[in-house]
Design an enzyme around this catalytic site. Structure first.
Site, PDB file in Angstrom:
ATOM      1  N   ASP A  26     -16.640 -32.557 -87.474  1.00  0.00           N
ATOM      2  CA  ASP A  26     -17.680 -32.349 -86.504  1.00  0.00           C
ATOM      3  C   ASP A  26     -17.963 -30.870 -86.594  1.00  0.00           C
ATOM      4  OD1 ASP A  26     -19.242 -32.847 -84.029  1.00  0.00           O
ATOM      5  OD2 ASP A  26     -17.667 -31.414 -83.046  1.00  0.00           O
ATOM      6  N   ASP A  28     -20.116 -28.282 -84.228  1.00  0.00           N
ATOM      7  CA  ASP A  28     -19.821 -27.529 -82.841  1.00  0.00           C
ATOM      8  C   ASP A  28     -18.598 -27.535 -82.404  1.00  0.00           C
ATOM      9  OD1 ASP A  28     -22.801 -26.556 -82.549  1.00  0.00           O
ATOM     10  OD2 ASP A  28     -23.288 -28.519 -82.177  1.00  0.00           O
ATOM     11  N   ASP A 225     -13.542 -31.948 -81.871  1.00  0.00           N
ATOM     12  CA  ASP A 225     -12.977 -31.132 -80.812  1.00  0.00           C
ATOM     13  C   ASP A 225     -13.339 -32.082 -79.258  1.00  0.00           C
ATOM     14  OD1 ASP A 225     -15.904 -30.816 -80.884  1.00  0.00           O
ATOM     15  OD2 ASP A 225     -15.655 -29.215 -79.299  1.00  0.00           O
TER      16      ASP A 225
END
Length: 342
Positions: A26, A28, A225
């Site tokens: 990922d 961001d 995250d």
């Protein structure tokens, strides 16, 4: 151990960058936040790539094109080709193209990444509900997206047009904190129409399919995250995952995670790619990792010992997940996490 029955994080005797051939990262909250590289990310990714691991970037953010994302990553010090970037815009464009004829006009509520992805699938993006679209597709349009765009979507959907969404992440990390994501914008249109979109992004199958098709990964490791997109997407795809604590998910949310939100591994940041992962062992109802032991006592999780805070968190995950089984742990973890500084 099957993912449905996982009761503690797994260990790895070798570095994760050696145990898996492809990292599905990922962006961001993992590689950057607010456009700036997260601490240790550039060096860790460079070392993993230098050791032979293929790095692919899988993002639910549909705003930018793969070329723009690759250019940004390269500027940050992470050399990247556009083919290494997979976006929810690409996934939703494939989903739309599978259901509409070539050349179909599609009302776009979003940014350039979405328009480029639709054109690549032979579809024609339009800007108004009065431009004779046959479908509506919505993706993140950035913090300055005009309110009138949501009205345009509502006009078209209320006329009976099918509605597609790149993703439904309610929030997105930024340099100043957590901001509303595309999911918040989707809720605005949902309220105005009463309709439900077809969604492509993580954690749903269209995004996993797009990723597999574009990377050809044989032993992938999903790194993210967020529990509800990255980790759940890995669970749905039947692949292993690493949660890094540099973005949305925090330690308390991790302990309360249900089976689909429990990562294979947990680490502070992307340096976790370069090391093995310590094993969490179980003796009776006590879970141990490093110098820590954790167990459930009454209405709380109890932590004893000393050592690395991450090992303590891993031991607590074992105790919490074992206690919860196939549910979500509701035990009070406040004192245990305070002891770890988390």
């Amino acid at each position: 151990m099957s993912r449905a029955s996982r009761t503690r994080p797994s260990g790895s005797s070798t570095a994760l960058s050696e145990a898996y051939d492809t990292a599905l990262l990922d962006l961001d909250g993992v590689v950057y936040a607010g456009g700036q590289a997260i601490e240790h990310a550039v060096d860790a990714l460079g070392t993993a790539r230098g050791g032979g691991m293929h790095l692919a970037y899988v993002t639910n953010n549909a705003l930018r094109t793969p070329a723009a994302v690759a250019e940004h990553l390269t500027e940050l010090g992470v050399p990247t080709e556009p083919a290494d970037v997979i976006t929810s815009a690409q996934a939703v464009a494939r989903l739309v193209a599978d259901q509409l004829p070539p050349g179909a006009r599609v009302l776009v509520i979003g940014g350039e990444g979405l328009r480029v992805a639709l054109r690549e699938r032979g579809l024609e993006p339009v800007e108004s509900a009065d431009d004779d679209p046959v479908a509506v597709v919505q993706g993140y349009g950035g913090p300055d997206m005009a309110w009138g765009r949501f009205a345009e979507a509502a006009y078209a959907i209320n006329r009976g047009l099918p509605w597609f969404a790149s993703n439904t992440d309610l929030t997105i990390p930024s340099a100043r904190g957590i901001a509303p994501g595309n999911g918040a914008a989707v809720e605005v249109v949902r309220i105005a129409t009463g309709a439900e979109p077809q969604v492509a992004g993580k954690p749903l199958p269209p995004m996993h399919r797009e990723t597999v098709l574009r990377t050809g990964a044989e032993r992938p490791l999903v790194i993210g995250d967020r529990l509800d997109t990255d980790i759940e997407g890995a669970f749905n795809g039947g692949v292993d995952s690493l949660l890094v604590l540099t973005g949305v998910a925090d330690a308390a949310q991790l302990l309360a995670a249900g089976p689909e939100h429990r990562p294979t591994y947990v680490d502070a940041d992307l340096r976790g790619l370069l090391t093995g992962q310590p094993e969490v062992t179980r003796t009776g109802e006590t879970h141990a990792c490093g110098g820590w032991t954790a167990s459930a006592a009454g209405e709380a999780l109890v932590l004893e010992g000393d050592g690395d805070a991450l090992d303590g968190l891993r031991a607590l995950c074992g105790a919490a997940w074992s206690h919860a089984g196939d549910g979500s742990c509701g035990l009070d973890a406040g004192k245990a996490l305070a002891r770890l500084g988390l």
